[in-house]
Structures are given as C-alpha cells and as structure tokens.
Design a protein around this motif. Sequence first.
Motif, mmCIF file in Angstrom:
data_model
loop_
_atom_site.group_PDB
_atom_site.id
_atom_site.type_symbol
_atom_site.label_atom_id
_atom_site.label_comp_id
_atom_site.label_asym_id
_atom_site.label_seq_id
_atom_site.Cartn_x
_atom_site.Cartn_y
_atom_site.Cartn_z
ATOM 1 N N SER A 197 3.691 -1.753 3.491
ATOM 2 C CA SER A 197 3.418 -0.334 3.451
ATOM 3 C C SER A 197 4.816 0.374 2.946
ATOM 4 O O SER A 197 5.632 0.286 3.460
ATOM 5 C CB SER A 197 2.844 0.105 4.602
ATOM 6 O OG SER A 197 2.496 1.281 4.628
ATOM 7 N N ALA A 198 4.531 1.231 1.869
ATOM 8 C CA ALA A 198 5.723 1.924 1.593
ATOM 9 C C ALA A 198 5.804 3.154 2.064
ATOM 10 O O ALA A 198 4.706 3.971 2.441
ATOM 11 C CB ALA A 198 5.560 2.292 -0.021
ATOM 12 N N THR A 242 0.120 9.969 8.249
ATOM 13 C CA THR A 242 -0.572 9.487 7.097
ATOM 14 C C THR A 242 0.171 7.983 7.074
ATOM 15 O O THR A 242 -0.643 6.995 6.522
ATOM 16 C CB THR A 242 -0.032 10.265 5.848
ATOM 17 O OG1 THR A 242 -0.574 11.598 6.119
ATOM 18 C CG2 THR A 242 -0.665 9.782 4.810
ATOM 19 N N PHE A 243 1.375 7.827 7.030
ATOM 20 C CA PHE A 243 1.976 6.500 6.842
ATOM 21 C C PHE A 243 1.450 5.546 7.981
ATOM 22 O O PHE A 243 1.288 4.285 7.589
ATOM 23 C CB PHE A 243 3.560 6.590 7.268
ATOM 24 C CG PHE A 243 4.238 7.274 6.066
ATOM 25 C CD1 PHE A 243 3.822 7.316 4.624
ATOM 26 C CD2 PHE A 243 5.380 8.141 6.058
ATOM 27 C CE1 PHE A 243 4.556 8.017 3.574
ATOM 28 C CE2 PHE A 243 5.920 8.591 5.145
ATOM 29 C CZ PHE A 243 5.728 8.699 4.142
ATOM 30 N N ALA A 282 -4.064 0.249 7.254
ATOM 31 C CA ALA A 282 -4.874 -0.088 6.220
ATOM 32 C C ALA A 282 -4.583 -1.396 5.710
ATOM 33 O O ALA A 282 -5.246 -2.237 5.304
ATOM 34 C CB ALA A 282 -5.049 1.105 5.287
ATOM 35 N N SER A 283 -3.154 -1.468 5.708
ATOM 36 C CA SER A 283 -2.447 -2.595 5.074
ATOM 37 C C SER A 283 -2.547 -4.045 5.948
ATOM 38 O O SER A 283 -3.047 -5.037 5.231
ATOM 39 C CB SER A 283 -0.851 -2.450 4.826
ATOM 40 O OG SER A 283 -0.339 -3.596 4.371
ATOM 41 N N GLY A 284 -2.563 -3.582 7.193
ATOM 42 C CA GLY A 284 -2.651 -4.911 8.116
ATOM 43 C C GLY A 284 -4.336 -5.037 8.089
ATOM 44 O O GLY A 284 -4.399 -6.508 8.416
ATOM 45 N N LEU A 289 0.696 -1.142 -0.107
ATOM 46 C CA LEU A 289 -0.171 0.026 0.044
ATOM 47 C C LEU A 289 0.780 1.212 -0.024
ATOM 48 O O LEU A 289 1.896 1.236 0.566
ATOM 49 C CB LEU A 289 -0.881 -0.084 1.241
ATOM 50 C CG LEU A 289 -1.986 -1.024 1.285
ATOM 51 C CD1 LEU A 289 -3.050 -0.671 2.436
ATOM 52 C CD2 LEU A 289 -2.662 -1.116 -0.120
ATOM 53 N N ASP A 290 0.366 2.373 -0.895
ATOM 54 C CA ASP A 290 1.139 3.478 -1.164
ATOM 55 C C ASP A 290 0.359 4.668 -0.949
ATOM 56 O O ASP A 290 -0.661 4.793 -2.200
ATOM 57 C CB ASP A 290 1.989 3.324 -2.155
ATOM 58 C CG ASP A 290 2.834 4.506 -2.243
ATOM 59 O OD1 ASP A 290 2.745 5.457 -1.431
ATOM 60 O OD2 ASP A 290 3.349 5.056 -3.283
#
Length: 629
Positions: free
Chosen positions: A261-262, A244-245, A251-253, A175-176
């Motif tokens: 996550s990038a 934000t990160f 969200a990725s988890g 996710l980015d």
Amino acid sequence: MFYVRTVPALSRTGAEIPFKRLTLLSSRGRRSGAPGAAPRTERRGDAGRRAAALHDSARSRQPGRREAESTGTAADEVSVDFDQTREAYKSKGSLELLRSLVVFKLCSYDFLRHQMYVFSLFAQIMDLGKTLLGQRAFNQFMKMTFYGQFVAGEDHKAIRPLIQKNQAFGVGSVLDYSVEEDITQEEAEQKEMDSCASAAEKERIGKEKKYKVHKQFGDRRGGVTGARTYFYADEAKCDQHMETFIKCIKASGGSSMDGFSAIKMTALGRPQFLLQFSEVLVKWRRFFTFLASQQGKDGMTALEQKLELNQLQEFLNKLGAKGDFYGWFSGRKEESSGTIDMIDWNSLIDDRTKISDLLVVPNVELGELEPLLAKFTVEEEKQMKRMLQRMDILAKHAIDNGVRLMVDAEQTYFQPAISRLTLEMQRIYNKEKPVIFNTYQCYLKEAFDNVSMDVELSRREGWHFAAKLVRGAYMYQERERAEEIGYEDPINPDYESTNKMYHRCLDYVLDEIALRRNANVMVASHNEDTVKHTLSRMYELGLFPRENKVYFGQLLGMCDQISFPLGQAGFPVYKYVPYGPVNEVMPYLSRRAQENRGFMKGAQKERELLWKELKRRLVSGELLYRPVY
C-alpha cells in the motif's frame, strides 16, 4: 550503534542453482541476457570492492561450483521473452487490447503537451460529457477509455476482480487511493503559503533558498505527471488522509496476498516541518563534508569519508564550539577507532536534547557559529508528534493486515526529512521482516550516497533494508525551481547519467542481498534493459525468485509485456494500482495522460506488440478470446 560487525563470507553450495538458467529473448530470437542488457556500472569505494572480494572469495572456495552450474542447468532453462505477445497478453480480452491501443494513441498526440492545458481539457470533457450523456453514462464512457486503462475501480470492492485476475497470472498489486483535491493553481498556492501561518514561522522556515516557501512554486502539481499531491488544510484533514490510507491498507490485505500500500508523508502533517527538518539534515551533512575536506578527504563517496576525532576536536575548538566531541563519540563505542563516518555523525541528531551545545554550524556570511536546531512552540511539538503518531498507526495496521507500506518519494526540499522519518519507521518495524519500503529517486545526484548509507546503517543495527528504486517523478519542476530561485540543480544532467546511477544503486543493493539476504528491493522501471540487467545479475549472484528479495514494479495499464511474462516465469512482480471514484481521480488521470504522451512518443514497442497480438488472434480465430483463470 557504531560498531561495524564483521561481514560474513558469501556461502553457496554447488547444488544451489539460482532460478535454473535464465534466457532473455529479443524479437529476433537471440539470447540477449548479456549483450542486450544495459552494461553493469562499475562502482567506486570500499563497499563495492568488499562485495566483489567476498563474491570472488566464496567462489574460489567452491571448486565444484562451475562444474555444477555447467551440467545442472543445461536442460532446465527459464525463458523470459518480452516480445512473445501471446503470453504477455493472455490475461487480456481483445477489447482490452483495443482500448489500450486507442488510449496510447491519444496520449501520443502533441495537443497534450502542456499539463495545465490537459487539466483544462479534461475539465471540459467532463462538463461536456456529463451534459450530453448524464453522470452514469459518462462514468461508463470513462471506464471504457482512460479510467478503465489506468484505474482499477471506484472502491475496494470494485477493484477486487482485477486484482485477483492479475494475481492469477502472477502479478501482485501496490494499492494507491488516487483521489486528489480538484483545486485551481491559485488555491493550491494559497494553501501552501497558509501552511506557514504566522510571519514568525515563515521567517524561521528555510533560511536557505531551497528550503523557503515560494509562492510561484506553491502549486506542487506543476510539471509533475505521475504522483499525487496533497495540500495542508488542518490537522483534521491529515487525520482524514490517515483514515484513507488505513482503508487502502485493509483493501490491500483483503484483496491479495503479500501486497503493498502506497502512502505519502505530505498527507500526514504540515509541510513546514518537512522543510525545516530537511534543512537541518542537509546542513548537518554538509558540515560533515566541510570538515572532511579540512582533513583532506575530498573526492570520496559519503561512506568512505572518515573524520579523525583528534583533528575534529581541535578544529571545532578553534571555531569556538563547546563540548567534548572526542569523548562523545569514543564513549559510545566499545573500542573506539579514533574516527567517525557520516552515519556516526548523523546519529547526533537522534540525541539532540542531550548535546544541544554541540549542534552548531558555521555561518559563512557572519563568520560565526549558530545553532542548527530551532526550538518548536508547544503547539508545533504537538503537531509533529501527531504526524509521527499517524505514521506509527499506519505501520501497525500494515502489520495487522499482512501488507507492506511503500513510502513515496517527493520533492527534494521535503525528501531528506521524509527519508529520515521513513528510516525511523524501518528501525522499529523492519527488525524481523521488511514492512516499510523507502523510495529512492535515481535521477538525483546524491542517490548512491543515500542508498549506500542507509544500507550500511541497516547492517550495523540489524534490520531489513527495503527500497523501491525509481528514476524520478519531479524532474521538470525541480530543475525549473532550482534555476528560478538560484540553487544547484539536484538532478543528474541527462538520462544516460540517470540510467548509470539507477544501475549503480541497483547493483549495490543486489550485492547486499547476495551477501546477507537481509535487504529487499523493488525495481520499479518500465525500461526493458534495466529489467534484463536485473535478471542477469540475479542469476550471477544466485538470487532465487522464490526468496522474494527482488521485486519488479510497473504502473497499471502500462508495460504489460514486461509485467506478465515476469510473473508467469515466477518472479515477484507488482502493478501500481490506482483506484477511486471517476470524478475524483480526474486530476490523476490528466497527469497520467501527460506522462504517457512522452512515454509513448519515445517508445512505440508496446503499441506494436498490441497490434501484433490482435492480428494473431484475428488470423488464428481467437478474436473473441476471454482469459480463463
């Protein structure tokens, strides 16, 4: 830290068959795993020879291995066919295929040649579209075209269906959150110059041309197609980027298992620190190379060069350096070999507060030694600590959410510092499993030295090496900057040399995985030959897909004919998934269109496969096909 542990022999029993036998099929149905793949690049140096010797030694000690392979795999073959459209596009409805064709065709036109024109064009489209359609209708139109092709959705809830669908067909997500400031070139340049607030700071940062702030290259978006760009405003803005990160990590988890996550380091602090620290690291490394040349060690790889401590002490004394170099190094080893390598040398930076008198480098112009490290002000020390704290917070959130962090590569004048800070995170968080992944750009001349040294450091210290290998995103900008300002071009001279460098780095890491199972790599490439090469090497080395040591990565909306067949065959493969509100990801989309122009003009295969699948569905009565999962 400096003691090199004995490398264990490669141990595999004859019953351990690697993912059965791999068959790579071309469009004419022939086996292409060996002849069709890119040739394996031979490596120089002790590490490559040691890996080959261990491999041969292990095989020679297993007399039944060849017989087991020849009889145990004949009936159990795994096929990965990158031309079989039905399997490649089974996750896509026919309207999605048609959208891909339209978008790729638009991206191939020459009117998208100049990036700044693309920015202007998209701005005009947005203004006209909003005027004619209204905001809601315009957003829907974008979701049906460019946005829908390359962006997953507006927020972490909207992206979940696509992520879950891809996962059902064997493809994970990186996710980015791809929102960028929509600012003019002049505003970007001003922000870059303002990041060095005082005249004193501007004077101190980057004594070398490469590491100075140059206004004409202040807009770091110029010539860059596939990467987000952050500009420093203040510490509060950096905290916003961190939040934000964190949302992206959560969200990725929450959306997928074992996701990525990038993050970008330039979002977390002032670029001046990365410039200054990069210059320090490069000067220190260059000093080692200079000393090695004085001892007749020219022409070797970075890891092969070793300095004799006695000669080093004598030479530095003649230069006027103070301190006991020999005692410093020998005192830190249980049994001193009387030599040090680049990794030992770099470790002195870790202890700079104790040995400030040793950290000096020769000033060729003045003919004298000068300090390598400049002192930070109290406020600068606080800002640097806050940058490190933000990184630490992100790593802890990643662990809590079962997510791995992918630290993106950036420009070469930032990258030494970014890689060093990422390495420090790996030392802490990769002890038990790979959590932090560094990115290596293989279009750089020094890529192999960087990869091999970091792998060796992970061996000595006992943590998991984890890397994403890319060809690179900043080539045009880097070359123009080097030529304009007057320093050596850091980029390999042509695509073929970059390709060889990519395979050289990849082979080195694959050998390391086979030897110790303590390294991990993501092959982030749209190049089919590179993917085939990787699969063939995995079989050769006995690397199982289910081990999750070798990953594959492609961008969302591109090269589905590679991603989905790999995923369905059981290989861990990931899509780089951008997301964010329609209006706020337009800068990203404009550069993605520019990137695809070059990609699509040079490679027609994806469009041909899309047409082939649409025609197949039409003839077979499956035009209304909808994926079931």
